[in-house]
Enzyme design. Structure first.
Site: not given
Ligand code: G3P
Length: 221
Positions: A85
């Site tokens: 990633k």
């Molecule tokens: O896959 C992306 C994720 O890890 C981010 O999510 O909820 O931290 O914005 P969030």
């Protein structure tokens, strides 16, 4: 649409695998820190739990391309179903292009608009991850970016899969599926929410209560 879990917690991944609907896992440094285990050991464990048909994304943390490529080579050497990633920065794009040429699968992360996503596709990313919840948080329409990327992919027949990330609620999952996102990654809490419905629970209780009114000798179980 493929369903991924956005977590590094093994028990959550095991539960989703047992439900038979899990196509992969995404992690990031925040999630890895929450897991409280050695990073490599955890990624290898995830790769074994999900099986060879699913993928797990492990994030690089360097800021310049050469070091990113080295980290991508390392994480993808741990198991055949691990992807690197890589953040959508100029150095990140450079690293993705090199990974593509070396046959290393990548997930381009921290994508916040369609032009970033277009460049990730052109660099040969395996997945492109628009962070729709965080785009919403910034007062813009995250789902619109997912939609634009799905259209761009179709217009030019890019092989890159559009991965709707930063999903915050069940409606995001439905909208991503309607738009035609290839993948949606979500926290375990949301995966649980989209399985359950209160009317399923009350309906089931009623069925089971009624079943008990059939005399015992007249029912097979
Ligand atoms: O896959 C992306 C994720 O890890 C981010 O999510 O909820 O931290 O914005 P969030």
């Amino acid at each position: 649409m493929k369903i991924f879990l956005d977590t590094a917690i093994l028990d959550e991944i095991r539960a989703a695998v047992a439900w038979g609907i899990l196509d992969g896992v995404t992690t990031n440094p925040t999630l890895a820190a929450r897991a409280g285990r050695a990073f490599k050991e955890n990624i290898v464990a995830i790769s074994e739990i999900i099986g060879s048909q699913a993928t797990v994304s492990a994030e690089t943390v360097s800021l310049e391309a050469e070091a990113m490529v080295r980290e991508a080579e390392l994480v993808t050497s741990w198991a055949p179903n691990v992807l690197a990633k890589i953040p959508c920065t100029p150095e990140g794009l450079k690293a993705v292009r090199r990974c593509t040429e070396a046959g290393i699968p990548t997930n381009v992360t921290l994508v916040f608009n369609a032009t970033q996503g277009l460049l990730a596709m052109k660099a040969g990313a395996t997945y492109v991850s628009p962070f729709l919840g965080r785009i919403d948080d910034a007062g813009q329409n995250g789902m619109e970016v997912v939609k634009q990327l799905v259209h761009i992919k179709q217009n030019y027949d890019f092989a890159t899969e559009v991965l709707a990330a930063s999903i915050r609620h069940p409606l995001h999952v439905i909208e991503a599926a309607l738009i035609g996102a290839d993948i949606a990654t979500m926290p375990f809490k949301i995966l649980t929410q989209i399985i359950k419905h209160p009317l399923t629970d009350t309906g089931l209780k009623r069925f089971l209560d009624d079943w008990q009114t059939i005399p015992e000798g007249l029912r097979p179980f």
